[in-house]
Enzyme design. Structure first.
Site, PDB file in Angstrom:
ATOM      1  N   GLU A 329       0.814  -1.227   0.000  1.00  0.00           N
ATOM      2  CA  GLU A 329       0.000   0.000   0.000  1.00  0.00           C
ATOM      3  C   GLU A 329       0.846   1.276   0.000  1.00  0.00           C
ATOM      4  O   GLU A 329       0.603   2.212   0.766  1.00  0.00           O
ATOM      5  CB  GLU A 329      -0.964  -0.031   1.196  1.00  0.00           C
ATOM      6  CG  GLU A 329      -1.910  -1.226   1.132  1.00  0.00           C
ATOM      7  CD  GLU A 329      -2.793  -1.374   2.350  1.00  0.00           C
ATOM      8  OE1 GLU A 329      -2.647  -0.571   3.293  1.00  0.00           O
ATOM      9  OE2 GLU A 329      -3.633  -2.303   2.371  1.00  0.00           O
ATOM     10  N   GLU A 436      -6.502 -10.208  -2.072  1.00  0.00           N
ATOM     11  CA  GLU A 436      -7.177 -10.230  -0.769  1.00  0.00           C
ATOM     12  C   GLU A 436      -8.675 -10.012  -0.942  1.00  0.00           C
ATOM     13  O   GLU A 436      -9.296  -9.250  -0.191  1.00  0.00           O
ATOM     14  CB  GLU A 436      -6.606  -9.147   0.158  1.00  0.00           C
ATOM     15  CG  GLU A 436      -5.103  -9.178   0.335  1.00  0.00           C
ATOM     16  CD  GLU A 436      -4.586  -8.037   1.210  1.00  0.00           C
ATOM     17  OE1 GLU A 436      -5.388  -7.467   1.988  1.00  0.00           O
ATOM     18  OE2 GLU A 436      -3.389  -7.720   1.114  1.00  0.00           O
TER      19      GLU A 436
END
Length: 560
Positions: A329, A436
């Site tokens: 991220e 995910e």
């Protein structure tokens, strides 16, 4: 038993099939994202917009205005169109900017009559050349919308615009055809007797022993002690990521005291059951997600600690993983960049690469495919950041891959937007994984998950999917796949259904008068047994069906 030959011919696969009506439909992930001197023609002839101005050399330009979202200086209204509830709409346009900065974001949005804006996608446009803007919208109502282009640039120029509608049935049909094209191959069998004559009526039993597409599930520490969870997981999945157990805050809670006990036990379980592992993650760029002792380290001490962390975890599991999320991220957060400089992520990728050169290294990010309102991690910005990492000195040979988390929280996922983002990232020619995937709760959770998984699996650029869900007994509350008795929930039923749908299972065919038989099989490992009712003889062979093989012909010969 005698096996005469098993030959494989390699060829390039090109995806192109007919769509509904007069238009040809394909996943446009081969289209260039480079800035061109002249725009290409509008897709689908412009669709329901019909804006294909290059026929007379003119373009449409904006005037300075103020947009409703407060983020943009200029808004260009393209056209007002009527959407039909349940339809999906793909959007594309060629854009450039002028009278301002050299490059700037241009976004497409759909404005409803109540003033609500639905963002459909964006691109980075430049002066003096044309950039492709791709996006889309799933209509949640029947009604009129105004199509807007929005930018901080002083002026937007646009050409060759397209908005093409598809019914949900048409969209599913395109997905199914794509799956047949990119996830399966035609396999031909030729069976002969010992004298070389064709074995008419031979029975060929086909068993797929392993899927060629990695479709897996996140795993947590409950797997170490819960036997029911272990059995549930091993019976379904052959690829995983650990939800938290490899992260820095799990393995080094106290500075200098590493503890890999849980992660090691989980790795051992996975290896004992033939489950491949994506490493998640070496670093997380979010300050909140650092070990407590890391957060306030001065730059020199942070660099020392981070180097030790990377060397420790990458070396420990070298040769045992199929990939690593090196920096998690780093579009949304910049803890390491703020502390160590703008090239922090690139530097860590370089270190991981030189420590384990054969490892696939992912950049993992959220909201790139799941949230069109988040302008921080768009497909274009993702592409720009990954290209920056790959261009860092010493990273030329790095095996990179694209990790898209897929945490869907809107009541209805924008599947058309998701496809446009995958198309854009597909132009990089790198493996894309959905890493995910989970879906927020609600009455449509199971249906939404199925839509998302089908879109990912059917896209030619996607090479793996991992969902983040599991049994309630293992603490999976956001997306629960099984109840306390390990019986499937409605979401779990969707997962089980797709696991079975996306494999060939057990099949049987018979040869014709030429001793030939053909069948379309999913990619994967197979065991085949051939017998004939007229002779007391049989034979078996193992073979693989892969995406790299265009034609597979298996030649088999009986001894008698």
């Amino acid at each position: 038993m005698k096996i005469a030959e098993a030959s494989v011919l390699l060829a390039t696969c090109i995806l192109l099939f007919s769509g509904h009506g007069v238009f040809s439909f394909s996943y446009d992930y081969s289209a260039t994202m480079e800035c061109l001197a002249a725009p290409k023609r509008a897709q689908y002839g412009g669709g329901m917009i019909g804006f294909n101005q290059r026929t007379n050399g003119s373009t449409l330009s904006s005037e300075l205005g103020v947009s409703n979202d407060g983020l943009h200086n200029t808004t260009l209204s393209l056209k007002t169109v009527k959407l039909e509830k349940g339809n999906l709409y793909t959007f594309s346009a060629w854009v450039q900017i002028s009278n301002g900065s050299e490059s700037e974001t241009v976004a497409v949005a759909f404005k409803a009559s109540n003033g609500e804006l639905v963002h459909g996608g964006e691109t980075m446009a430049k002066q003096g050349c044309w950039s492709l803007l791709k996006g889309g919208i799933g209509a949640e109502f029947t009604g009129v919308v105004e199509i807007l282009l929005m930018s901080k640039a002083m002026e937007i120029r646009v050409d060759n615009v397209s908005l093409q509608p598809f019914t949900a049935k048409e969209w599913r049909s395109h997905q199914d055809k794509s799956i047949d094209k990119v996830r399966k191959k035609k396999v031909s069998f030729k069976v002969t007797y010992a004298n070389g004559t064709a074995a008419d009526g031979a029975l060929i039993l086909i068993l797929q022993t392993k899927s060629g597409f990695p479709f897996g599930c996140g795993m947590n520490h409950y797997i170490v002690t819960d036997e029911a969870y272990r059995q549930w997981f091993a019976s379904r999945f052959k690829v995983t990521s650990f939800t938290n157990e490899m992260k820095w805050y799990s393995t080094e809670k106290t500075r200098g005291v590493e503890n890999y006990t849980v992660a090691d036990a989980m790795v051992n379980f996975a290896e004992q059951n033939g489950i491949s592992i994506r490493g998640h993650n070496v670093f997380w760029d979010n300050r909140v997600m650092q070990p407590k002792w890391v957060k306030e380290l001065p730059p020199a001490e942070l660099m020392k600690a981070a180097t030790r962390r990377l060397n420790s975890v990458v070396s420990r599991y070298a040769g045992r993983l199929i990939g690593w999320d090196v920096m998690n991220e780093n579009l949304h957060f910049r803890f390491f960049e703020d502390k160590l400089g703008e090239n922090a992520s690139s530097m860590f990728y370089s270190m991981a690469y030189h420590l384990d050169p054969s490892m696939t290294l992912f950049m993992n990010e959220y909201n790139t495919i799941e949230n069109s309102k988040d302008h921080t991690a768009t497909a274009c910005k993702y592409k720009e950041e990954l290209e920056k990492i790959l261009s860092f000195p010493g990273n030329a040979g790095l095996k990179a891959a694209i990790g898209l988390e897929g945490h869907f929280r809107d009541p209805k996922p924008n599947i058309a937007f998701m496809r446009s983002a995958l198309d854009i990232l597909g132009t990089m020619g790198l493996p894309i994984w959905l890493t995910e995937v989970d879906v927020g709760g609600g009455p449509d959770q199971a249906h939404n998950l199925e839509d998302i998984l089908r879109e990912g699996y059917s896209h030619p650029a996607v090479e793996g999917i991992i969902i983040f869900g599991g049994p309630i007994a293992a603490g999976f509350k956001c997306m629960t796949l099984a109840n306390y008795d390990f019986e499937p929930t409605p979401v779990g039923e969707v997962v089980d259904k797709l696991i079975n749908e996306w494999k060939s299972g057990r099949r049987q065919v018979r040869t014709d008068s030429r001793g030939m038989s053909e069948i379309l099989l999913f990619h994967g490992d197979y065991r085949v047994k051939v017998s004939h009712p007229l002779i007391n003889s049989s034979m078996s062979i193992n073979f693989k069906v892969t995406k790299e093989t265009e034609n597979i012909t298996v030649l088999l010969q009986f001894d008698a």
